[in-house]
Design an enzyme around this catalytic site. Structure first.
Site: not given
Length: 351
Positions: A219-220, A262
């Site tokens: 996950d960004i 994301e």
């Protein structure tokens, strides 16, 4: 006596045509049963090498995403040669709609510079892959194996390779449609449903072979700030860049997907805990140290990662959803601990 000899020759020719037709049926079945894009292209190349008695062959295919470039897909360096849709090589093959010797191609294109790009591949014959007046790519046949003094392609052989090319073009188009339908057009990673389908198959295989299988979930971190601060174009740039780093860090046998928003997932075949953690950490470090430059702005991007491992002794998960959820729990622990880190999900923690 002469009539008898001519009759024998006719019989031999008829038998060869029947044999070749049977070969074409087998080739058509082979192409139609193979919808994996990479495997199909490899199959086309090897079949053409065997049928035309050549030492090597390559294939250029219309780019699945841009649709306006032709990319070398089968070689030691796939993607090393790219021809535009307006290239003299492409326009000539489409206009002629027939196999061309390399000498003919040079004459018809007046030795255009684009011809020089494919010259190092040592082509002897180029075969357009046409479907409905649409060029899906072209075959490039290399040096022929010497059987007779004259190694030129006969008209019959050219008709045969053109027929194989037509079958290949249909198969490529079908495989391309499947490839597009299972690929995220922005990041060029696989879509979530495709990932789950492959994961289900690999879990069954891992159980039967008593092997390990790992899932990574990324996950960004603070992704929303990139959209809010610099706009959605910047957010797209970050997603594409992160996806590229992930792809470059994996083996061909691994599967990466854009899970949603994301979030990304990666499936690592035959991979235990230590190696999975090492891969995840390598990707995390590569992104942390990468200089993301958007509109002259230097951005610092980090990711959080969760890791889960299928193991017949310590962690037999029953469904793909359960497996991915374990990696997601590891991801949650990474975020809770401050982000920009990798956390292994220990199944014993829930017992």
């Amino acid at each position: 006596m002469l009539e008898k000899k001519e009759e024998n020759n006719t019989n031999v020719q008829n038998e060869k045509r029947i044999y070749d037709l049977e070969q074409m049926l087998d080739i058509a079945k082979s192409f139609c049963s193979n919808l994996d894009f990479s495997n199909l292209l490899e199959s086309i190349v090897y079949i053409c090498m065997a049928q035309m008695h050549v030492l090597g062959a390559d294939i250029f295919v219309r780019d699945l995403i841009t649709n306006d470039q032709f990319v070398l897909e089968t070689s030691e360096n796939p993607g090393s040669i790219v021809l535009s849709g307006s290239s003299s090589v492409i326009t000539t093959l489409l206009a002629e709609k027939r196999p061309l010797s390399f000498t003919e191609l040079k004459e018809l294109t007046k030795n255009d510079k684009d011809v020089d790009l494919i010259a190092p591949l040592n082509p002897t014959l180029l075969v357009p892959l046409i479907q409905n007046n649409h060029l899906n790519g072209f075959l490039l046949l290399q040096e022929r194996i010497a059987i007779e003094d004259n190694n030129d392609y006969t008209d019959y052989e050219k008709n045969q390779i053109m027929l194989i090319g037509s079958l290949a073009s249909v198969a490529i188009n079908n495989a391309a449609l499947l490839e597009k339908s299972s690929t995220d057009m922005m990041t060029h990673l696989k879509l979530k449903y495709y990932f789950f389908n492959v994961l289900s198959q690999e879990m069954d295989n891992a159980f039967l072979t008593n092997s390990n299988l790992s899932v990574l979930m990324f996950d960004i971190d603070f992704f929303k700030k990139f959209n809010d601060t610099y706009g959605h174009e910047c957010g797209d740039f970050v997603l594409i860049s992160v996806a590229n780093i992930i792809k470059q860090s994996l083996r061909e046998t691994d599967v990466a997907s854009r899970y949603g928003g994301e979030e990304f997932t990666v499936l690592l075949n035959n991979t235990g805990k230590d190696e999975a953690m090492s891969v995840a950490e390598r990707i995390r470090t590569a992104i942390d140290e990468y200089d993301f430059v958007f509109n002259d702005q230097h951005l610092h991007v980090t990711i959080s990662v969760g890791v889960s491992v299928f193991d017949t002794r310590t962690n037999i998960v029953n469904t793909p959803n359960e497996f991915v959820n374990q990696a997601d729990k590891g991801l949650y622990l990474s975020k809770s601990a401050g982000r920009n880190r990798v956390t292994f999900f220990d199944p014993a923690s829930e017992k």
